[in-house]
Design an enzyme around this catalytic site. Structure first.
Site, mmCIF file in Angstrom:
data_model
loop_
_atom_site.group_PDB
_atom_site.id
_atom_site.type_symbol
_atom_site.label_atom_id
_atom_site.label_comp_id
_atom_site.label_asym_id
_atom_site.label_seq_id
_atom_site.Cartn_x
_atom_site.Cartn_y
_atom_site.Cartn_z
ATOM 1 N N SER A 5 -6.595 -4.420 -2.060
ATOM 2 C CA SER A 5 -6.128 -4.631 -0.691
ATOM 3 C C SER A 5 -5.194 -3.485 -0.327
ATOM 4 O O SER A 5 -4.921 -2.607 -1.141
ATOM 5 C CB SER A 5 -5.376 -5.964 -0.585
ATOM 6 O OG SER A 5 -4.196 -5.917 -1.378
ATOM 7 N N LYS A 6 -4.689 -3.497 0.908
ATOM 8 C CA LYS A 6 -3.821 -2.401 1.344
ATOM 9 C C LYS A 6 -2.572 -2.274 0.474
ATOM 10 O O LYS A 6 -2.079 -1.176 0.234
ATOM 11 C CB LYS A 6 -3.435 -2.585 2.812
ATOM 12 C CG LYS A 6 -4.565 -2.224 3.768
ATOM 13 C CD LYS A 6 -4.087 -2.187 5.206
ATOM 14 C CE LYS A 6 -5.241 -1.767 6.120
ATOM 15 N NZ LYS A 6 -4.823 -1.702 7.522
ATOM 16 N N ARG A 7 -2.065 -3.415 -0.008
ATOM 17 C CA ARG A 7 -0.850 -3.337 -0.830
ATOM 18 C C ARG A 7 -1.135 -2.647 -2.163
ATOM 19 O O ARG A 7 -0.255 -2.105 -2.807
ATOM 20 C CB ARG A 7 -0.255 -4.730 -1.060
ATOM 21 C CG ARG A 7 -1.081 -5.636 -1.949
ATOM 22 C CD ARG A 7 -0.532 -7.061 -1.966
ATOM 23 N NE ARG A 7 -1.442 -7.979 -2.630
ATOM 24 C CZ ARG A 7 -1.419 -8.238 -3.925
ATOM 25 N NH1 ARG A 7 -0.538 -7.625 -4.699
ATOM 26 N NH2 ARG A 7 -2.266 -9.095 -4.456
ATOM 27 N N HIS A 8 -2.402 -2.659 -2.602
ATOM 28 C CA HIS A 8 -2.780 -1.989 -3.851
ATOM 29 C C HIS A 8 -3.086 -0.511 -3.636
ATOM 30 O O HIS A 8 -2.989 0.290 -4.550
ATOM 31 C CB HIS A 8 -4.049 -2.620 -4.446
ATOM 32 C CG HIS A 8 -3.885 -4.032 -4.893
ATOM 33 N ND1 HIS A 8 -4.711 -5.044 -4.452
ATOM 34 C CD2 HIS A 8 -3.011 -4.602 -5.743
ATOM 35 C CE1 HIS A 8 -4.349 -6.182 -5.028
ATOM 36 N NE2 HIS A 8 -3.316 -5.936 -5.803
#
Length: 478
Positions: A242-245
């Site tokens: 995801s974007k946080r990754h």
């Protein structure tokens, strides 16, 4: 099938070129290079509601920045719609497809009935064998592919191995919508066939599509390309990326200061390996890359590893090459125009001169620029909290005493400047750091920087003395 390998990257321009797509493009590019073949680009822009010109430009720009140049001109899928319709009509004429008059409400009812009966929610074949005379006059039909109902569809995948699909689980998919627009699976088959694609390398989320596409290939009497479905990238915690990754667009990695060569090296190691090799040149990638070395387990994205790899490439690049990379980067930064104006031609020259000390302390180009800010700031240099502590009365007194010594240094070079400051420290019976740290604070506004004597040399005599004077009670010698 063509004797020469032909691969393709086929993004949908509904957003940026994300990191998973960049890896898919890299694998296709590498396999084509490894086998002496061609790497083609197809823009799958048939979703007119979501496809944008900006996204297309971002994809093209991202691929070029990564160094993944394609052969020939990009193919635009939308422009080939007439060809796709022609093949749908051919399948219809050969009895391998049929007109379906089911309404949206009927399709919803079918899905709900299937769920209630514990079956997969697919189309039930209502119009598969009905007489055309039963067709309602007010309904424009879709065209559905007449998929085989018995037996199995088998994919001999270069990554996943022998994959079997029961045909009873693959319903009759729509190949031409009622508005005349072709659907994804038909368009892909027609385009891959017409482009001579020999190997389809893509994410394993397309594995079911491979079964459906194989059925269409067989119905048309066309050779099926070799498939290689690559596991998707996960985050460090094993969850879907995801974007946080780090599921960001390639342009975001450029703006964060990563080098194309480092990102290529990092991406190729996400799911592919060659022994224990970690640092792999592009030449080695091309020489070593093969589909059989792609793993079946999802790779995990790790920003720390990417940063360390990027730092390695920064340290190994020539100073001039890094400056060239920085010049390319600055226009893409949020405050790029202002930063570029602040640096100016003189600043780029200073930056190259200071690079040996700067590149040892940075892992990204952005971090390097941040560490080099002292080269371009206006006087008086703004001090951070720690630098302000160093320039207390004691620190200022030391600089006031040191100032006349530094003024007299000839030539203005790091070795001579170091000799001067060391001699001062010895004569005043203080440790070298007691003189060097206030000096660093006055010159850079920080407590960390490249070697302080290199900083003095790069800033030059006039600028260095003026900065020191700003933070002392000294007066310039005659």
């Amino acid at each position: 099938m063509s004797e020469k390998t032909i691969t393709r990257f086929a993004p949908s321009p509904t957003g940026y070129l994300h990191i998973g797509g960049a890896r898919t493009a890299l694998f296709n590019w590498l396999y084509a290079k490894h086998t002496g073949g061609k790497f083609l680009l197809r823009i799958e822009d048939t979703d007119q509601a979501r496809s944008t010109e900006g996204a297309i430009l971002a994809i093209l720009d991202g691929l070029r920045w990564l160094g993944l140049e394609w052969d020939g001109e990009p193919i635009y899928q939308l422009a080939r719609s007439e060809r796709h319709r022609e093949i749908a009509e051919r399948l219809l004429a050969e009895g391998k497809a049929y007109r379906c008059y089911a309404s949206p409400e009927e399709l919803v009812a079918m899905r709900e009935r299937a769920r209630a009966e514990g079956r997969a929610p697919g189309y039930d074949g209502t119009w598969r064998d009905r007489d055309p005379s039963e067709a309602p006059s007010a309904v424009t039909p879709a065209i559905r592919f007449k998929a085989p109902r018995e037996g199995e569809t088998i994919i001999e995948d270069r990554v996943q191995g022998h994959v079997t699909f029961a045909n009873k689980d693959l319903d009759d998919l729509v190949i031409l919508r009622s508005d005349g627009s072709p659907t994804y699976n038909l368009s892909v088959v027609v385009d891959d066939h017409d482009m001579g694609i020999t190997h389809v390398i893509r994410g394993d989320d397309h594995l079911t599509n491979a079964a459906r596409q194989t059925q269409i290939y067989k119905a048309l009497g066309w050779l099926t390309p070799a498939f290689a479905h690559v596991p998707l990238i996960h985050g460090p915690d094993g969850a879907k990326l995801s974007k946080r990754h780090g599921a960001l667009g390639v342009e975001a990695y450029r703006e964060m200061g990563y080098l194309p060569v480092a990102l290529r090296n990092y991406l190729v190691r996400l799911g592919w390996s060659h022994g224990d090799a970690e640092i792999i040149s592009t030449k080695e990638m091309i020489e070593w890359f093969d589909l059989d070395a792609i793993g079946r387990s999802p790779a995990r994205f790790d920003f720390v590893k990417l940063e360390n790899l990027n730092g390695h490439y920064l340290r190994s690049m020539s100073d001039r090459e890094i400056v060239s990379q920085l010049k390319s980067l600055v226009p893409h930064l949020p405050d790029g125009a202002a930063l570029g104006a602040r640096i100016g031609e003189d600043g780029w020259s200073k930056l190259e001169q200071a690079m040996p000390g700067l590149k040892e302390r940075a892992k990204t180009l952005v971090e390097l620029l941040h560490n080099a800010e002292f080269l371009f700031v206006s006087r008086p240099v703004e001090l951070d909290t720690q630098a302000r502590k160093l320039l207390d009365e004691t620190g200022k007194k030391i600089l006031t005493q040191l100032m006349p010594r530094i003024e007299s240094v000839e030539p203005w070079e790091s070795a001579a400047l170091e000799t001067c400051v060391r001699q001062f420290a010895k004569e005043t019976d203080i440790k070298l750091g007691k003189a060097a740290q206030p000096l660093r604070a006055a010159l850079t506004g920080k407590t960390t920087s490249p070697g302080i004597f290199e900083v003095l040399e790069v800033l030059g005599r006039d600028e260095s003395l003026a900065r020191i004077k700003d933070h002392t009670n000294a007066t310039k010698s005659a």
